[in-house]
Design an enzyme around this catalytic site. Structure first.
Site, mmCIF file in Angstrom:
data_model
loop_
_atom_site.group_PDB
_atom_site.id
_atom_site.type_symbol
_atom_site.label_atom_id
_atom_site.label_comp_id
_atom_site.label_asym_id
_atom_site.label_seq_id
_atom_site.Cartn_x
_atom_site.Cartn_y
_atom_site.Cartn_z
ATOM 1 N N GLU A 165 10.904 1.183 9.756
ATOM 2 C CA GLU A 165 11.897 2.214 9.473
ATOM 3 C C GLU A 165 11.182 3.530 9.691
ATOM 4 O OE1 GLU A 165 13.755 4.911 8.363
ATOM 5 O OE2 GLU A 165 13.807 4.308 6.250
ATOM 6 N N SER A 214 6.018 7.309 9.888
ATOM 7 C CA SER A 214 6.208 8.080 11.114
ATOM 8 C C SER A 214 6.212 7.174 12.354
ATOM 9 C CB SER A 214 5.078 9.104 11.236
ATOM 10 O OG SER A 214 3.846 8.421 11.382
ATOM 11 N N CYS A 257 13.935 10.731 6.012
ATOM 12 C CA CYS A 257 13.953 10.241 7.398
ATOM 13 C C CYS A 257 15.347 10.396 8.011
ATOM 14 C CB CYS A 257 13.493 8.796 7.461
ATOM 15 S SG CYS A 257 14.365 7.759 6.293
ATOM 16 N N LYS A 286 0.847 -1.196 0.000
ATOM 17 C CA LYS A 286 0.000 0.000 0.000
ATOM 18 C C LYS A 286 0.880 1.243 0.000
ATOM 19 C CE LYS A 286 -1.747 2.712 3.004
ATOM 20 N NZ LYS A 286 -1.617 3.991 2.280
ATOM 21 N N LYS A 309 1.408 2.013 15.789
ATOM 22 C CA LYS A 309 0.160 1.289 15.454
ATOM 23 C C LYS A 309 0.460 -0.031 14.740
ATOM 24 C CE LYS A 309 -2.787 5.317 15.005
ATOM 25 N NZ LYS A 309 -3.364 6.264 14.056
ATOM 26 N N THR A 324 2.554 6.137 13.580
ATOM 27 C CA THR A 324 1.970 5.053 12.770
ATOM 28 C C THR A 324 2.762 3.765 12.974
ATOM 29 O OG1 THR A 324 1.201 6.718 11.205
ATOM 30 C CG2 THR A 324 1.127 4.446 10.464
ATOM 31 N N GLU A 367 11.080 15.768 14.610
ATOM 32 C CA GLU A 367 11.309 15.703 13.167
ATOM 33 C C GLU A 367 10.374 16.704 12.477
ATOM 34 O OE1 GLU A 367 10.216 11.929 11.291
ATOM 35 O OE2 GLU A 367 12.113 12.058 10.203
HETATM 36 P P1 ADP Z 1 2.804 10.878 7.320
HETATM 37 O O1 ADP Z 1 2.155 11.428 8.549
HETATM 38 O O2 ADP Z 1 4.048 11.577 6.958
HETATM 39 O O3 ADP Z 1 1.898 10.715 6.155
HETATM 40 P P2 ADP Z 1 2.522 8.121 8.096
HETATM 41 O O4 ADP Z 1 3.415 7.301 8.922
HETATM 42 O O5 ADP Z 1 1.180 8.438 8.645
HETATM 43 O O6 ADP Z 1 3.326 9.424 7.735
HETATM 44 O O7 ADP Z 1 2.338 7.462 6.658
HETATM 45 C C1 ADP Z 1 3.140 6.467 6.125
HETATM 46 C C2 ADP Z 1 2.263 5.405 5.519
HETATM 47 O O8 ADP Z 1 1.485 4.844 6.560
HETATM 48 C C3 ADP Z 1 1.281 5.880 4.455
HETATM 49 O O9 ADP Z 1 1.173 4.888 3.455
HETATM 50 C C4 ADP Z 1 -0.008 5.982 5.232
HETATM 51 O O10 ADP Z 1 -1.165 5.833 4.432
HETATM 52 C C5 ADP Z 1 0.130 4.810 6.172
HETATM 53 N N1 ADP Z 1 -0.724 4.866 7.371
HETATM 54 C C6 ADP Z 1 -1.126 5.935 8.067
HETATM 55 N N2 ADP Z 1 -1.905 5.568 9.105
HETATM 56 C C7 ADP Z 1 -2.011 4.222 9.067
HETATM 57 C C8 ADP Z 1 -2.681 3.222 9.863
HETATM 58 N N3 ADP Z 1 -3.422 3.542 10.912
HETATM 59 N N4 ADP Z 1 -2.532 1.946 9.506
HETATM 60 C C9 ADP Z 1 -1.778 1.586 8.458
HETATM 61 N N5 ADP Z 1 -1.165 2.472 7.663
HETATM 62 C C10 ADP Z 1 -1.251 3.763 7.961
#
Ligand code: ADP
Length: 491
Positions: A252, A231, A286, A177, A237, A234, A385
């Protein structure tokens, strides 16, 4: 531009019909739409990857057979390099020459893992010397299973390559994804898979939002491993979701990497590496060296030169010639970066240069390259960051003070050292708590070398053989070779 999902070797509509606008960050125009996949689409994609892994030929093939596919993919990417780089610029905003580097690195990543897939020393069984000679034992590795890969928007095609190439080389199947901001080059992997006739279901590309499609992928019981770049919140999570089923996980995550410039540095060289370390890709990196520590003996002279060179940076649409700094990826990112600069000022930092929306643009998410000085150690801009073209600077007096300041962070992705004294460079490199240490440079990345962080910057390592091993499971095979009965009840 592709506007469908790539599942089980076919281009299909998203089941909900909902689409995501893809915005060019230099013009703010919507130039494409891709499906916003939902949990049912994810279920279809994971089902296809599951079937390809459990019943398909892919994990059972010889490494050299998989290598042939990977090599063909690398070749196709190379043939389409210019076109893919242009898509990346439209999607992400980065200057075209940087996008061309990225796509070159993508092809190199496929070639590297093709070589790895057929290397005997990677596959070879390792004989285990047991003290108990009634048994013989060996360790072998096998493909891990179905991978859920989630990648960010800063290097869209390259971050996807860092997951897809080693996963496929190792015999896994994958559902990837991409980030909702930059889905287009990821979808091109579907076209490339078609071109090389990759078996159906081995590679699936599903576009969608993080909280829906992303979360559904994390939670899906058919996924064996989650490979994530993004990030820290996330990433957390991802780990929480992985915990329920003990999914394998590699992360990463972010960084706030220090750059230590010692008094014996060549100032001109140091200035160029410092600028590259924070301004390339608009600082949306990053490993960006966003905390700059400069020895007090050269502090004023160094900053004068740094500010003068920074003022020369050409800003504009990444497709235009001679541009060094493009727009930030999205309006959200643009507003966040300006807010972080504002917070820095409130916290007492002074702006040496930049700090505002770049002049001369009515559209686009352009932010001036920004140098902040007198940055308090407790401030947001020193500790968090920013993911934009913003460097926070402080002077230091002694080597031990520099090391202490550098290590005082919850992150530990990278660190850079500038000095002519190679003994010192080695000594300081040994003391810095980071997964990647650059001496007399910042940012160069090699597919052969391990990539990943200490502390909250992540878990596991990508690239090199470490990247390959991420996608293998270890199996011990032990045989009883004695003629005697075991002797639990028999004699
Ligand atoms: P940013 O805030 O810079 O967009 P994220 O870590 O949120 O960084 O995004 C990195 C990836 O993680 C993207 O592909 C985003 O769609 C995905 N993402 C964001 N939230 C979730 C979630 N709850 N579960 C899985 N993937 C997520």
């Amino acid at each position: 531009m592709r506007n469908k999902l790539y599942i089980d070797g076919k281009w299909v509509e998203g089941l909900s019909g909902e689409m995501i606008d893809v915005i060019n960050p230099a013009t703010e125009e919507v130039f494409a739409k891709v499906p916003a996949a939902n949990a049912e689409d994810i279920d279809k994609a994971v089902g296809a990857a599951r079937k390809a892994f459990d019943n398909g030929p892919w994990p059972k093939m010889e490494g050299r057979e998989r290598a042939a596919y990977l090599r063909a993919m690398g070749k196709r990417i190379e043939e389409r390099l210019k076109e893919l780089a242009r898509i990346e610029v439209l999607d992400n905003g980065k200057p075209l020459p940087e996008a061309e580097w990225d796509i070159g690195d993508v092809a190199a990543c496929f070639y590297f893992y093709a070589d790895m897939a057929e290397r005997e020393d990677i596959k070879q069984e390792e004989i285990i010397e047991l003290q108990d000679k009634r048994f013989t034992s060996k360790a072998v590795t096998v493909p891990l299973g179905v991978v859920g890969g989630i990648v960010p928007w800063n290097y869209p095609m390259l971050m996807a390559a860092w997951k897809i190439a080693p996963a496929l080389a190792a015999g896994c199947t994958i559902v990837l994804k991409p980030a909702e901001q930059t889905p287009l080059t990821a979808l091109e992997y579907g076209a490339i898979a078609d071109d090389v006739k990759l078996p159906a279901g081995v590679l699936n590309i599903v576009t969608g939002f993080g909280s829906t499609a992303g979360q559904a992928l994390l939670d899906h019981r058919g996924v064996d491993k989650l490979a994530f770049t993004g990030s820290v919140p996330t990433g957390s999570k991802v780990m929480q979701a992985a915990a329920r089923d003990i999914k394998r996980v590699s992360l990463e995550l972010g960084g706030k990497s220090p750059f230590l410039v010692f008094e014996d540095s060549d100032i001109d060289e140091a200035v160029e590496w410092v600028m590259f370390g924070i301004f390339w890709n608009q600082g949306q990196v990053c490993s960006a060296t966003s905390r700059l520590l400069v020895h007090e003996a050269i502090y004023d002279k160094f900053l004068e030169k740094l500010a003068a060179e920074t003022a020369k940076i050409t800003i504009g649409n990444g497709l235009d010639e001679g541009i060094l700094l493009g727009p930030l990826v999205s309006e959200k990112q643009y507003l966040q970066v300006l807010a972080a600069i504002g917070q820095g000022k409130k916290d007492g930092a002074k702006i040496l240069t930049g700090g505002k929306r770049a002049k001369g643009f009515d559209k686009g998410y352009f932010v001036e390259p920004t140098i902040l000085v007198d940055v308090p150690l407790t401030s947001h801009v020193w500790n968090e960051e920013i993911f934009g073209p913003v460097v926070a600077v402080r002077p230091f007096e002694t080597e031990s003070e520099a090391v202490h300041l550098a290590n005082h962070s919850r992150f530990g992705l990278a660190a850079a050292i500038m000095t002519k004294d190679l003994k010192r460079a080695e000594r300081v490199a040994g003391q810095l708590k980071a997964g990647i240490i650059w001496i007399n440079c910042s940012q160069p990345t090699f597919v052969e070398a391990p990539w990943g962080g200490f502390k909250q910057s992540g878990i596991g390592r990508e690239l090199g053989r470490w990247g390959y091993e991420n996608y293998r499971e270890i199996k011990q095979i032990t045989s009883y070779v004695s003629n005697r009965p075991w002797g639990w009840y028999s004699k």
